[in-house]
Design a protein around this motif. Structure first.
Motif, PDB file in Angstrom:
ATOM      1  N   ARG A 285       0.854  -1.187   0.000  1.00 51.39           N
ATOM      2  CA  ARG A 285       0.000   0.000   0.000  1.00 51.39           C
ATOM      3  C   ARG A 285       0.890   1.236   0.000  1.00 51.39           C
ATOM      4  N   TYR A 286       0.274   2.392  -0.246  1.00 48.43           N
ATOM      5  CA  TYR A 286       0.995   3.652  -0.140  1.00 48.43           C
ATOM      6  C   TYR A 286       1.021   4.106   1.318  1.00 48.43           C
ATOM      7  N   LYS A 287       2.097   4.768   1.685  1.00 46.82           N
ATOM      8  CA  LYS A 287       2.164   5.354   3.014  1.00 46.82           C
ATOM      9  C   LYS A 287       1.210   6.543   3.085  1.00 46.82           C
ATOM     10  N   PRO A 288       0.574   6.737   4.223  1.00 45.39           N
ATOM     11  CA  PRO A 288      -0.342   7.882   4.339  1.00 45.39           C
ATOM     12  C   PRO A 288       0.420   9.198   4.257  1.00 45.39           C
ATOM     13  N   CYS A 289      -0.174  10.156   3.590  1.00 44.74           N
ATOM     14  CA  CYS A 289       0.458  11.467   3.442  1.00 44.74           C
ATOM     15  C   CYS A 289       0.223  12.307   4.704  1.00 44.74           C
ATOM     16  N   GLY A 290       1.134  13.213   4.941  1.00 41.65           N
ATOM     17  CA  GLY A 290       0.990  14.123   6.068  1.00 41.65           C
ATOM     18  C   GLY A 290       1.350  13.525   7.410  1.00 41.65           C
ATOM     19  N   THR A 291       2.036  12.386   7.415  1.00 40.85           N
ATOM     20  CA  THR A 291       2.441  11.788   8.688  1.00 40.85           C
ATOM     21  C   THR A 291       3.566  12.617   9.307  1.00 40.85           C
ATOM     22  N   PRO A 292       3.426  13.042  10.557  1.00 40.08           N
ATOM     23  CA  PRO A 292       4.491  13.845  11.176  1.00 40.08           C
ATOM     24  C   PRO A 292       5.782  13.041  11.304  1.00 40.08           C
ATOM     25  N   ARG A 293       6.874  13.700  10.999  1.00 36.81           N
ATOM     26  CA  ARG A 293       8.176  13.046  11.028  1.00 36.81           C
ATOM     27  C   ARG A 293       8.912  13.445  12.305  1.00 36.81           C
ATOM     28  N   PRO A 294       9.505  12.495  13.013  1.00 34.75           N
ATOM     29  CA  PRO A 294      10.247  12.851  14.233  1.00 34.75           C
ATOM     30  C   PRO A 294      11.481  13.681  13.902  1.00 34.75           C
ATOM     31  N   GLY A 295      12.050  14.275  14.938  1.00 36.56           N
ATOM     32  CA  GLY A 295      13.231  15.101  14.747  1.00 36.56           C
ATOM     33  C   GLY A 295      14.454  14.288  14.374  1.00 36.56           C
ATOM     34  N   LEU A 296      15.487  14.998  13.948  1.00 29.85           N
ATOM     35  CA  LEU A 296      16.709  14.333  13.506  1.00 29.85           C
ATOM     36  C   LEU A 296      17.368  13.517  14.619  1.00 29.85           C
ATOM     37  N   PRO A 297      17.460  14.015  15.868  1.00 28.97           N
ATOM     38  CA  PRO A 297      18.069  13.171  16.914  1.00 28.97           C
ATOM     39  C   PRO A 297      17.330  11.854  17.121  1.00 28.97           C
ATOM     40  N   THR A 298      16.007  11.899  17.088  1.00 27.66           N
ATOM     41  CA  THR A 298      15.232  10.665  17.256  1.00 27.66           C
ATOM     42  C   THR A 298      15.460   9.714  16.091  1.00 27.66           C
ATOM     43  N   ARG A 299      15.509  10.254  14.898  1.00 29.04           N
ATOM     44  CA  ARG A 299      15.750   9.415  13.721  1.00 29.04           C
ATOM     45  C   ARG A 299      17.130   8.779  13.774  1.00 29.04           C
ATOM     46  N   LEU A 300      18.133   9.559  14.152  1.00 27.68           N
ATOM     47  CA  LEU A 300      19.486   9.013  14.256  1.00 27.68           C
ATOM     48  C   LEU A 300      19.568   7.946  15.351  1.00 27.68           C
ATOM     49  N   TYR A 301      18.833   8.160  16.425  1.00 30.16           N
ATOM     50  CA  TYR A 301      18.815   7.173  17.510  1.00 30.16           C
ATOM     51  C   TYR A 301      18.227   5.851  17.032  1.00 30.16           C
ATOM     52  N   HIS A 302      17.121   5.916  16.310  1.00 24.71           N
ATOM     53  CA  HIS A 302      16.498   4.696  15.799  1.00 24.71           C
ATOM     54  C   HIS A 302      17.396   4.000  14.776  1.00 24.71           C
ATOM     55  N   LEU A 303      18.018   4.768  13.906  1.00 18.86           N
ATOM     56  CA  LEU A 303      18.925   4.172  12.926  1.00 18.86           C
ATOM     57  C   LEU A 303      20.134   3.536  13.612  1.00 18.86           C
TER      58      LEU A 303
END
Length: 264
Positions: free
Chosen positions: A165-183
């Motif tokens: 399926r397509y990802k829903p549009c307008g989904t809020p994206r977390p901040g860069l520190p949170t993204r780097l932490y998850h990665l």
């Protein structure tokens, strides 16, 4: 903040195999995939050169909007091939890095996660339970053998394609520190078993290397020991007085019955 195409190309040139341009554009799934496979097994990241303008436009929200409510993405043979390949790759990594984990648990879980990672690249997604269920059922039928990686990965990839399926549009994206932490957590979970196995193997090699000097000394002493044994066999070497006195003492302390039994 608007994304720059020039910066995206610069990050692609400097850290393309590590997915830095995808991280800059907010494409975390694609960035993680490139990190764990070194840019798509060394060469797929070069193909991103022609897609960067489209991705920058999508990140800036200037892409022409389309109605995707309830729509199913078009079938992509390239994505299917990537799902099967990465699923097998993750399964091999699990077999090498997690030998103490039961195969029926480690193999389908690793294959399913690899397929899911490719499935969530870009603007698409799939159902996690269906993909993992297909991986576990196929692995159970094939008894978790190493040669079952291909059919297990194919089964999980087909299930992921059926539920794309397509990802829903307008989904809020977390901040860069949170993204780097998850990665970082994802990379650590992937590389820690391999690092452990590498250190274990290095310790074994170090132990072998440390035992080499002793083995070399033993080899060098072999001619000397052989000559001593030969001289002893020919009666050229002197007897050991302590051994002879000890033997005579033991024989003198025996009874006549023990001596007779010994002679017989």
């Amino acid at each position: 903040m608007a994304k720059s195409l020039l910066v995206a190309y610069g990050l692609w040139a400097l850290g393309g195999p590590l997915g830095l341009h995808h991280l800059y554009l907010g494409r975390d799934s694609h960035a993680l995939l490139w990190m764990l496979t070194l840019g798509g097994f060394g060469g797929a990241w070069l193909w991103d050169f022609w897609h960067l303008p489209t991705w920058v436009a999508a990140a800036n929200g200037t892409e022409v909007p389309t109605d995707r409510a309830g729509a199913v993405p078009a079938f992509s043979p390239l994505r299917l091939a990537g799902q099967v390949t990465v699923g097998m790759y993750f399964g091999l990594v699990a077999a090498l890095g997690l030998p103490w984990v039961p195969t029926l648990l480690a193999q389908p879980l690793a294959v399913g996660l690899g397929v899911l990672l490719v499935s969530w690249v870009g603007n698409q997604r799939t159902e996690v339970p269906s993909t993992l269920a297909a991986a576990f059922l196929s692995s159970l039928l094939l008894q978790g053998r190493v040669l079952a990686l291909l059919p297990v990965s194919v089964a999980a990839s087909v299930a992921a394609q059926r539920h794309r399926r397509y990802k829903p549009c307008g989904t809020p994206r977390p901040g860069l520190p949170t993204r780097l932490y998850h990665l970082g957590l994802a990379c650590l979970a992937f590389t820690a078993p391999l690092a452990y196995r590498g250190l274990w193997g290095a310790a074994g090699v170090a132990g072998t290397l440390l035992s080499l000097p002793r083995a070399a000394i033993e080899v060098l002493l072999l001619p000397l020991r052989a000559s001593w044994l030969l001289a002893e066999a020919l009666g050229l070497s002197s007897a050991n007085p302590a051994r002879e006195s000890g033997a005579s003492f033991r024989q003198s302390s025996w009874s006549k019955r023990q001596q007779w039994a010994y002679e017989v």
